[in-house]
Motif scaffolding. Structure first.
Motif, PDB file in Angstrom:
ATOM      1  N   LEU A   1      41.095  60.562  38.718  1.00  0.00           N
ATOM      2  CA  LEU A   1      40.105  59.661  38.142  1.00  0.00           C
ATOM      3  C   LEU A   1      39.756  58.592  39.169  1.00  0.00           C
ATOM      4  N   LYS A   2      38.492  58.231  39.197  1.00  0.00           N
ATOM      5  CA  LYS A   2      38.023  57.184  40.113  1.00  0.00           C
ATOM      6  C   LYS A   2      37.395  56.076  39.300  1.00  0.00           C
ATOM      7  N   ALA A   3      37.996  54.900  39.364  1.00  0.00           N
ATOM      8  CA  ALA A   3      37.466  53.754  38.647  1.00  0.00           C
ATOM      9  C   ALA A   3      36.279  53.175  39.417  1.00  0.00           C
ATOM     10  N   PRO A   4      35.185  52.838  38.735  1.00  0.00           N
ATOM     11  CA  PRO A   4      34.046  52.232  39.432  1.00  0.00           C
ATOM     12  C   PRO A   4      34.452  50.916  40.091  1.00  0.00           C
ATOM     13  N   ASP A   5      33.810  50.615  41.212  1.00  0.00           N
ATOM     14  CA  ASP A   5      34.090  49.356  41.902  1.00  0.00           C
ATOM     15  C   ASP A   5      33.709  48.181  41.009  1.00  0.00           C
ATOM     16  N   ASN A   6      34.598  47.223  40.903  1.00  0.00           N
ATOM     17  CA  ASN A   6      34.336  46.029  40.119  1.00  0.00           C
ATOM     18  C   ASN A   6      35.109  44.874  40.732  1.00  0.00           C
ATOM     19  N   PRO A   7      34.641  43.629  40.518  1.00  0.00           N
ATOM     20  CA  PRO A   7      35.255  42.482  41.203  1.00  0.00           C
ATOM     21  C   PRO A   7      36.529  41.973  40.551  1.00  0.00           C
ATOM     22  N   LEU A   8      36.955  42.542  39.425  1.00  0.00           N
ATOM     23  CA  LEU A   8      38.081  41.985  38.691  1.00  0.00           C
ATOM     24  C   LEU A   8      39.286  42.907  38.622  1.00  0.00           C
ATOM     25  N   ALA A   9      39.169  44.178  39.016  1.00  0.00           N
ATOM     26  CA  ALA A   9      40.283  45.117  38.879  1.00  0.00           C
ATOM     27  C   ALA A   9      40.296  46.087  40.049  1.00  0.00           C
ATOM     28  N   ASN A  10      41.498  46.507  40.430  1.00  0.00           N
ATOM     29  CA  ASN A  10      41.670  47.503  41.481  1.00  0.00           C
ATOM     30  C   ASN A  10      42.845  48.379  41.086  1.00  0.00           C
ATOM     31  N   VAL A  11      42.610  49.676  40.964  1.00  0.00           N
ATOM     32  CA  VAL A  11      43.663  50.630  40.630  1.00  0.00           C
ATOM     33  C   VAL A  11      43.601  51.759  41.640  1.00  0.00           C
ATOM     34  N   SER A  12      44.763  52.180  42.142  1.00  0.00           N
ATOM     35  CA  SER A  12      44.812  53.195  43.198  1.00  0.00           C
ATOM     36  C   SER A  12      45.541  54.432  42.703  1.00  0.00           C
ATOM     37  N   ALA A  13      45.111  55.593  43.253  1.00  0.00           N
ATOM     38  CA  ALA A  13      45.747  56.895  42.969  1.00  0.00           C
ATOM     39  C   ALA A  13      45.862  57.137  41.468  1.00  0.00           C
ATOM     40  N   LEU A  14      44.747  56.966  40.769  1.00  0.00           N
ATOM     41  CA  LEU A  14      44.739  57.141  39.308  1.00  0.00           C
ATOM     42  C   LEU A  14      44.469  58.605  38.966  1.00  0.00           C
ATOM     43  N   GLU A  15      45.303  59.160  38.120  1.00  0.00           N
ATOM     44  CA  GLU A  15      45.145  60.534  37.649  1.00  0.00           C
ATOM     45  C   GLU A  15      45.229  60.568  36.130  1.00  0.00           C
ATOM     46  N   GLY A  16      44.570  61.573  35.557  1.00  0.00           N
ATOM     47  CA  GLY A  16      44.540  61.682  34.099  1.00  0.00           C
ATOM     48  C   GLY A  16      44.864  63.091  33.636  1.00  0.00           C
ATOM     49  N   ARG A  17      45.375  63.169  32.413  1.00  0.00           N
ATOM     50  CA  ARG A  17      45.716  64.444  31.802  1.00  0.00           C
ATOM     51  C   ARG A  17      45.327  64.384  30.333  1.00  0.00           C
ATOM     52  N   ALA A  18      44.700  65.467  29.824  1.00  0.00           N
ATOM     53  CA  ALA A  18      44.250  65.501  28.432  1.00  0.00           C
ATOM     54  C   ALA A  18      44.445  66.906  27.872  1.00  0.00           C
ATOM     55  N   HIS A  19      44.958  66.982  26.643  1.00  0.00           N
ATOM     56  CA  HIS A  19      45.179  68.259  25.983  1.00  0.00           C
ATOM     57  C   HIS A  19      44.925  68.087  24.489  1.00  0.00           C
TER      58      HIS A  19
ATOM     59  N   ILE B   1      39.590  36.128  40.569  1.00  0.00           N
ATOM     60  CA  ILE B   1      38.767  34.946  40.330  1.00  0.00           C
ATOM     61  C   ILE B   1      38.615  34.783  38.822  1.00  0.00           C
ATOM     62  N   ILE B   2      38.543  33.534  38.380  1.00  0.00           N
ATOM     63  CA  ILE B   2      38.360  33.251  36.952  1.00  0.00           C
ATOM     64  C   ILE B   2      36.958  32.663  36.784  1.00  0.00           C
ATOM     65  N   PRO B   3      35.965  33.505  36.496  1.00  0.00           N
ATOM     66  CA  PRO B   3      34.579  33.020  36.458  1.00  0.00           C
ATOM     67  C   PRO B   3      34.301  32.054  35.312  1.00  0.00           C
ATOM     68  N   THR B   4      35.194  31.972  34.337  1.00  0.00           N
ATOM     69  CA  THR B   4      34.956  31.086  33.194  1.00  0.00           C
ATOM     70  C   THR B   4      35.485  29.674  33.416  1.00  0.00           C
ATOM     71  N   MET B   5      36.074  29.389  34.588  1.00  0.00           N
ATOM     72  CA  MET B   5      36.515  28.037  34.902  1.00  0.00           C
ATOM     73  C   MET B   5      35.298  27.111  35.031  1.00  0.00           C
ATOM     74  N   PRO B   6      35.441  25.824  34.698  1.00  0.00           N
ATOM     75  CA  PRO B   6      34.306  24.898  34.821  1.00  0.00           C
ATOM     76  C   PRO B   6      33.887  24.722  36.278  1.00  0.00           C
ATOM     77  N   ASP B   7      32.639  24.304  36.464  1.00  0.00           N
ATOM     78  CA  ASP B   7      32.068  24.145  37.799  1.00  0.00           C
ATOM     79  C   ASP B   7      32.796  23.032  38.556  1.00  0.00           C
ATOM     80  N   THR B   8      33.346  23.379  39.720  1.00  0.00           N
ATOM     81  CA  THR B   8      34.104  22.394  40.502  1.00  0.00           C
ATOM     82  C   THR B   8      33.198  21.287  41.028  1.00  0.00           C
ATOM     83  N   ASN B   9      31.986  21.651  41.446  1.00  0.00           N
ATOM     84  CA  ASN B   9      31.093  20.647  42.029  1.00  0.00           C
ATOM     85  C   ASN B   9      30.765  19.547  41.024  1.00  0.00           C
ATOM     86  N   ARG B  10      30.466  19.956  39.786  1.00  0.00           N
ATOM     87  CA  ARG B  10      30.139  18.964  38.773  1.00  0.00           C
ATOM     88  C   ARG B  10      31.361  18.119  38.427  1.00  0.00           C
ATOM     89  N   ALA B  11      32.546  18.780  38.398  1.00  0.00           N
ATOM     90  CA  ALA B  11      33.761  18.028  38.113  1.00  0.00           C
ATOM     91  C   ALA B  11      34.079  17.059  39.250  1.00  0.00           C
TER      92      ALA B  11
END
Length: 558
Positions: A153-171, A202-212
């Protein structure tokens, strides 16, 4: 006179001919359309209420390596369950990594949804809405599957998660004649394995540092000294791009062998009514290695899993014998090989404060070389990379901006006796291996401007490792695995003479026009009669010779 007499006879003659020709059409018998059959070999059969197996069961189990929730419980759900209270508040964004799902549903209208096994690299929910994730390994039944499906399995590129050598099995398995009673009793089995997992750089929901920072005061002064913004916890997180595969720069990471497994199966249960009746079991298991929090920093924490969690739900159709079993994990939290505390069933939660050092901290003897990085717990980082423990006096020179709340064994179980779609008992449960929540404190609200403090939620982000859920629903007396009685052929009303003894017509079914032949015939008859009447009622006009054409005056000279 003779022509008028012929016109008068036209109407009764046409009517007589139409009536005589209508006799065969009115007495015609139209054969019914045969039941549809699969057009190709291996195509799932169509669902039928008659002749279905006796076994009835509804169950599912799911397991996730990791789940990230941004602003948990911040949005109102836009749906209400029938007969239930409104759904709980949803996260703004919820994503899962390394998901395995196993489900069985004998009541499904579509035959290929009776058993489903799925291993997915990534799942995503935005404001409670879940789109379909591509790249999954999925197996459904019917038709039955003798072998499991295994794939990378290949996880799509995203800025919040990284998983390596992922394999899946279904029956997935389901019998056309025995329903869920197949093989060793395993109906659906799915699992995922991975080499490593990193979440949240990164925590995108943190308040804006510049304004603080512009707000001034102690918070503004402390933020100006930080090597990073609040969104990356002052430089503790990498804060850009995709999380590193080795886990450095991430809030939570897991290395070594990771595995999830979700299974739905039948099992022998004492006390069920009849030897051919069984209980249904949904099991979620998780295997994980070492868990690192803020890996790669001197203030990082290591969580060692001393016992693996297992969630097992069994329904026998009876409330007294249906059970929920959960093996709670035991986690030891360490820093540099020293055990700080343990998380277990008796102590399921621990808070680790996160603060910013004030400039005045360096004025205290012994803390002149403390770096301007956040303080995690009572530990601060020195310029040489070592860690020092703050005294009570030094702790007064730290601004609290948040809390890392670690918790385990959040087991939530429910049970109810229901009558639809069949009378039985249903049990379900949800549990997590480890929850890491980033919580803002009341102190941060007091330090921020009112425009930012009013928008600050109760939780900024939540990372759940090893999220497990299971549900089982069996009919009263257990799942019936006896063979269904053969259905006797029903006589066909007004069976045409051109059909064989089995009831199948020897002629192909006609088109829609054939079924509407009689109505179309009478409609045309009425229109034809109306036309004849109109033609017969028109007055008789004499034929006039056309007027001679006068020659053109210009043609005289030619």
């Amino acid at each position: 006179m003779r022509r008028r007499r012929l016109r008068v006879l036209t109407l009764p003659v046409m009517a007589a001919m139409l009536v005589l020709s209508a006799g065969p059409a009115a007495g015609q018998t139209i054969p019914t359309t045969p039941e549809p059959e699969p057009a190709e070999d291996g195509q799932p059969p169509f669902s039928e209420e008659e002749g279905k197996p006796n076994g009835r069961v509804i169950a599912e189990a799911s397991t996730a390596l990791g789940v990230l929730r941004l602003l948990p419980e911040a949005m109102e759900a836009d749906a209400v369950l029938p007969g239930e209270q409104p759904l709980p508040k949803q996260s703004v964004l919820e994503g899962g990594v390394g998901l395995s799902y196993a489900g069985a549903d004998s009541e499904s209208y579509l035959a290929h949804e009776r058993a489903i096994a799925e291993a997915s690299p990534l799942g995503l929910s935005v404001a409670g809405h879940t789109p379909q994730t591509p790249g999954s390994a999925v197996q459904t039944a019917l038709p039955d599957n003798n072998k499991a499906l295994s794939t990378g399995l290949k996880a799509p590129d995203n800025p919040l998660a990284n998983v390596s050598a992922l394999e899946g099995r279904a029956h997935a398995r389901w019998s056309e004649t025995s329903g869920p009673c197949v093989g060793d009793g395993t109906i659906a089995d799915a699992g995922t394995t991975a080499a490593s997992l990193s979440l949240v750089n990164i925590i995108p929901t943190m308040p804006d540092t510049n304004r603080a920072t512009q707000a001034g005061g102690e918070l503004g002064s402390a933020l100006r000294e930080l090597p990073g913004s609040l969104a990356n916890l002052g430089g503790l997180l990498s804060g850009q791009g995709k999380p590193n595969s080795d886990g450095t720069g991430s809030l939570v990471s897991v290395d070594k062998a990771l595995a999830t497994r979700s299974v739905v199966r039948l099992m022998d249960v004492e006390g069920t009514d009849g030897k051919d009746h069984k209980g249904v079991e949904a099991v979620s298991t998780l295997q994980g290695g070492r868990i690192d929090i803020l890996k790669g920093t001197p203030l990082g924490l290591t969580v060692k899993v001393t016992s693996q969690p297992t969630l097992r739900v069994v329904s026998t159709g009876d409330a007294e014998t249906s059970t929920v079993d959960y093996t709670a994990p035991v986690l030891a939290v360490e820093r540099n090989g020293k055990v700080l505390f343990e998380l277990d069933a008796a102590n399921p939660t621990a808070d680790i404060p996160v603060g910013l050092p004030k400039p005045s901290l360096k004025d205290i003897p012994g803390y002149e070389d403390v770096k301007n990085t956040p303080v995690v717990g009572d530990a601060a980082e020195k310029v040489d990379g070592s860690v020092t423990t703050l005294s009570e006096k030094a702790a007064d020179h730290v601004l609290d901006i948040g809390v890392l709340r670690l918790s385990i064994a959040e087991l939530d179980e429910k049970a109810q006796t229901v009558s639809e779609p069949f009378a039985g008992h249903q049990v379900s449960a949800v549990a997590r291996l480890l929850d890491v929540r980033v919580l803002p404190t009341d102190r941060l609200r007091n330090l921020l401007p009112d425009s930012l403090a009013s928008k600050l939620p109760s939780a900024l982000a939540q990372v759940s490792l090893g999220e497990q859920s299971a549900s089982a629903y069996a009919p009263e007396g257990g799942v019936d695995c006896s063979q269904p009685a053969a259905a006797s052929p029903q006589p066909i009303a007004n069976e045409p003479a051109d059909s064989d003894p089995s009831g199948a017509p020897t002629k192909l079914a006609q088109t829609n026009a054939a079924y509407s032949a009689v109505p179309l015939f009478w409609s045309g008859t009425v229109m034809l009669l109306v036309g004849v009447v109109l033609v017969a009622a028109l007055p008789n006009r004499r034929h006039r010779e056309p007027a001679p054409v006068k020659p053109s005056p210009h043609s005289r000279g030619e």
